[in-house]
Design a protein around this motif. Structure first.
Motif, mmCIF file in Angstrom:
data_model
loop_
_atom_site.group_PDB
_atom_site.id
_atom_site.type_symbol
_atom_site.label_atom_id
_atom_site.label_comp_id
_atom_site.label_asym_id
_atom_site.label_seq_id
_atom_site.Cartn_x
_atom_site.Cartn_y
_atom_site.Cartn_z
ATOM 1 N N ILE A 158 0.855 -1.181 0.000
ATOM 2 C CA ILE A 158 0.000 0.000 0.000
ATOM 3 C C ILE A 158 0.892 1.233 0.000
ATOM 4 O O ILE A 158 1.726 1.412 0.888
ATOM 5 N N GLU A 159 0.720 2.073 -1.009
ATOM 6 C CA GLU A 159 1.437 3.343 -1.046
ATOM 7 C C GLU A 159 0.613 4.388 -0.302
ATOM 8 O O GLU A 159 -0.572 4.569 -0.565
ATOM 9 N N ILE A 160 1.255 5.072 0.645
ATOM 10 C CA ILE A 160 0.595 6.091 1.467
ATOM 11 C C ILE A 160 1.249 7.431 1.166
ATOM 12 O O ILE A 160 2.467 7.583 1.293
ATOM 13 N N MET A 161 0.448 8.414 0.761
ATOM 14 C CA MET A 161 0.973 9.754 0.531
ATOM 15 C C MET A 161 0.007 10.764 1.148
ATOM 16 O O MET A 161 -1.214 10.601 1.068
ATOM 17 N N ALA A 162 0.562 11.801 1.774
ATOM 18 C CA ALA A 162 -0.266 12.832 2.395
ATOM 19 C C ALA A 162 0.512 14.135 2.458
ATOM 20 O O ALA A 162 1.740 14.147 2.547
ATOM 21 N N GLU A 163 -0.226 15.224 2.408
ATOM 22 C CA GLU A 163 0.365 16.560 2.457
ATOM 23 C C GLU A 163 -0.554 17.479 3.246
ATOM 24 O O GLU A 163 -1.768 17.503 3.013
ATOM 25 N N SER A 164 0.003 18.225 4.184
ATOM 26 C CA SER A 164 -0.814 19.166 4.947
ATOM 27 C C SER A 164 -1.163 20.360 4.069
ATOM 28 O O SER A 164 -0.422 20.735 3.159
ATOM 29 N N ASP A 165 -2.310 20.965 4.332
ATOM 30 C CA ASP A 165 -2.803 22.069 3.519
ATOM 31 C C ASP A 165 -3.382 23.160 4.430
ATOM 32 O O ASP A 165 -4.394 22.920 5.084
ATOM 33 N N PRO A 166 -2.775 24.365 4.482
ATOM 34 C CA PRO A 166 -1.580 24.748 3.729
ATOM 35 C C PRO A 166 -0.351 24.034 4.257
ATOM 36 O O PRO A 166 -0.354 23.548 5.399
ATOM 37 N N PRO A 167 0.708 23.937 3.436
ATOM 38 C CA PRO A 167 1.895 23.189 3.846
ATOM 39 C C PRO A 167 2.510 23.741 5.135
ATOM 40 O O PRO A 167 2.419 24.925 5.418
ATOM 41 N N GLY A 168 3.106 22.856 5.906
ATOM 42 C CA GLY A 168 3.818 23.297 7.098
ATOM 43 C C GLY A 168 3.415 22.608 8.379
ATOM 44 O O GLY A 168 4.228 22.470 9.281
ATOM 45 N N SER A 169 2.179 22.162 8.488
ATOM 46 C CA SER A 169 1.735 21.482 9.705
ATOM 47 C C SER A 169 2.206 20.031 9.694
ATOM 48 O O SER A 169 2.087 19.341 8.683
ATOM 49 N N VAL A 170 2.727 19.579 10.829
ATOM 50 C CA VAL A 170 3.194 18.205 10.933
ATOM 51 C C VAL A 170 2.022 17.293 11.281
ATOM 52 O O VAL A 170 1.287 17.550 12.235
ATOM 53 N N MET A 171 1.825 16.249 10.504
ATOM 54 C CA MET A 171 0.763 15.281 10.745
ATOM 55 C C MET A 171 1.398 13.905 10.843
ATOM 56 O O MET A 171 2.545 13.710 10.426
ATOM 57 N N CYS A 172 0.654 12.949 11.356
ATOM 58 C CA CYS A 172 1.159 11.590 11.515
ATOM 59 C C CYS A 172 0.146 10.607 10.947
ATOM 60 O O CYS A 172 -1.050 10.902 10.855
ATOM 61 N N VAL A 173 0.630 9.428 10.569
ATOM 62 C CA VAL A 173 -0.251 8.362 10.117
ATOM 63 C C VAL A 173 0.292 7.042 10.639
ATOM 64 O O VAL A 173 1.501 6.846 10.755
ATOM 65 N N LYS A 174 -0.622 6.133 10.973
ATOM 66 C CA LYS A 174 -0.236 4.779 11.385
ATOM 67 C C LYS A 174 -1.380 3.840 11.058
ATOM 68 O O LYS A 174 -2.540 4.267 10.896
ATOM 69 N N ASP A 175 -1.054 2.542 10.928
ATOM 70 C CA ASP A 175 -2.107 1.565 10.706
ATOM 71 C C ASP A 175 -2.496 0.935 12.041
ATOM 72 O O ASP A 175 -1.988 1.316 13.095
ATOM 73 N N GLN A 176 -3.435 -0.038 11.990
ATOM 74 C CA GLN A 176 -3.970 -0.575 13.239
ATOM 75 C C GLN A 176 -2.958 -1.381 14.037
ATOM 76 O O GLN A 176 -3.190 -1.698 15.197
ATOM 77 N N SER A 177 -1.812 -1.698 13.415
ATOM 78 C CA SER A 177 -0.780 -2.417 14.162
ATOM 79 C C SER A 177 0.037 -1.474 15.039
ATOM 80 O O SER A 177 0.805 -1.921 15.895
ATOM 81 N N ASN A 178 -0.133 -0.153 14.820
ATOM 82 C CA ASN A 178 0.620 0.858 15.567
ATOM 83 C C ASN A 178 2.118 0.779 15.312
ATOM 84 O O ASN A 178 2.907 1.328 16.065
ATOM 85 N N GLN A 179 2.510 0.096 14.258
ATOM 86 C CA GLN A 179 3.927 -0.010 13.938
ATOM 87 C C GLN A 179 4.286 0.964 12.825
ATOM 88 O O GLN A 179 3.485 1.262 11.949
ATOM 89 N N ASN A 180 5.510 1.455 12.883
ATOM 90 C CA ASN A 180 6.050 2.354 11.866
ATOM 91 C C ASN A 180 5.186 3.583 11.606
ATOM 92 O O ASN A 180 4.860 3.904 10.452
#
Length: 223
Positions: free
Chosen positions: A89-111
């Motif tokens: 699975i390719e995951i891509m994301a961008e904050s709008d407007p750019p600059g805010s730090v966001m996070c992503v994780k799957d249900q395993s809570n790994q990586n």
């Protein structure tokens, strides 16, 4: 100490719940969506105006909001990606407007990944994988964070090895990259760096020839 079968069952349930929360309980996912891809990828909207449309799908991305919360229970969007058995699975994301730090994780809570621009291409842990977007410690302490996100599932492993598929992906296609696209009528053909100078010299030479010819004509008339 005598332990009844009921006590053992209660203990097993308690341990199971603890383990379950250890695996997937950050989730404040009160907003859940099923990922709806734009297929095929050749149908991606590459119009810059789509970036300014909350309902737009620039480059196949969709928009979500990590809502501001002044308590310890933020409202995080969760996206369910289905049909991923034995695939990447390719995951891509961008904050709008750019600059805010966001996070992503799957249900395993790994990586988990935290950045203003997110990219990852990981092996699916199940046929349906839930991804949670959330803020880091400081990004949502004053306002909500809007983001563009996109998931792409690799091709059938029988057709193309998922690892090779990941290696061949374009990792720079984010919605704001559409702002760097040149207009369709832009002339990209090589230009002669001396063209302007040579053209000017041609005009000067032509003018000089006319002046000399006029002088000779004038002298002929005088004589």
């Amino acid at each position: 100490m005598h332990i009844t079968a009921l006590s053992c069952l209660h203990l097993a349930v308690t341990v199971s719940l603890i383990l379950f929360c250890a695996i997937g309980c950050h989730a404040q996912c009160t907003i859940t969506h099923n990922w709806s891809p734009v297929l095929p990828e050749t149908n991606y909207d590459r119009n810059t105006s789509s970036v300014n449309d909350p309902a737009g799908r620039p480059l196949g991305y969709a928009q979500a909001v990590i809502e501001y919360s002044d308590n310890e229970n933020p409202i995080d969007p969760c996206i369910h990606v289905t049909g991923a058995t034995d695939r990447r699975i390719e995951i891509m994301a961008e904050s709008d407007p750019p600059g805010s730090v966001m996070c992503v994780k799957d249900q395993s809570n790994q990586n988990p990944i935290c950045s203003t621009l997110i990219y990852d291409c990981r092996q699916a842990i199940a046929d349906t994988v839930a991804f949670e977007f959330y803020c880091d410690a400081d990004s949502c302490d004053e306002s909500s964070v809007t983001l563009w996100y996109r998931f792409v599932i690799s091709e059938d492993p029988a057709v193309l090895d998922p690892e090779l598929w990941c290696a061949g992906r374009d990792t720079g296609e984010y919605p704001t990259s559409l702002n760097n696209v040149l207009p369709p009528d832009t002339d990209l053909s090589p230009q002669d760096p001396n063209a302007g100078f040579g053209g000017a010299m041609g005009i000067v030479a032509s003018t000089t020839t006319v002046v000399i010819a006029s002088l000779f004509g004038l002298l002929f008339v005088i004589h």
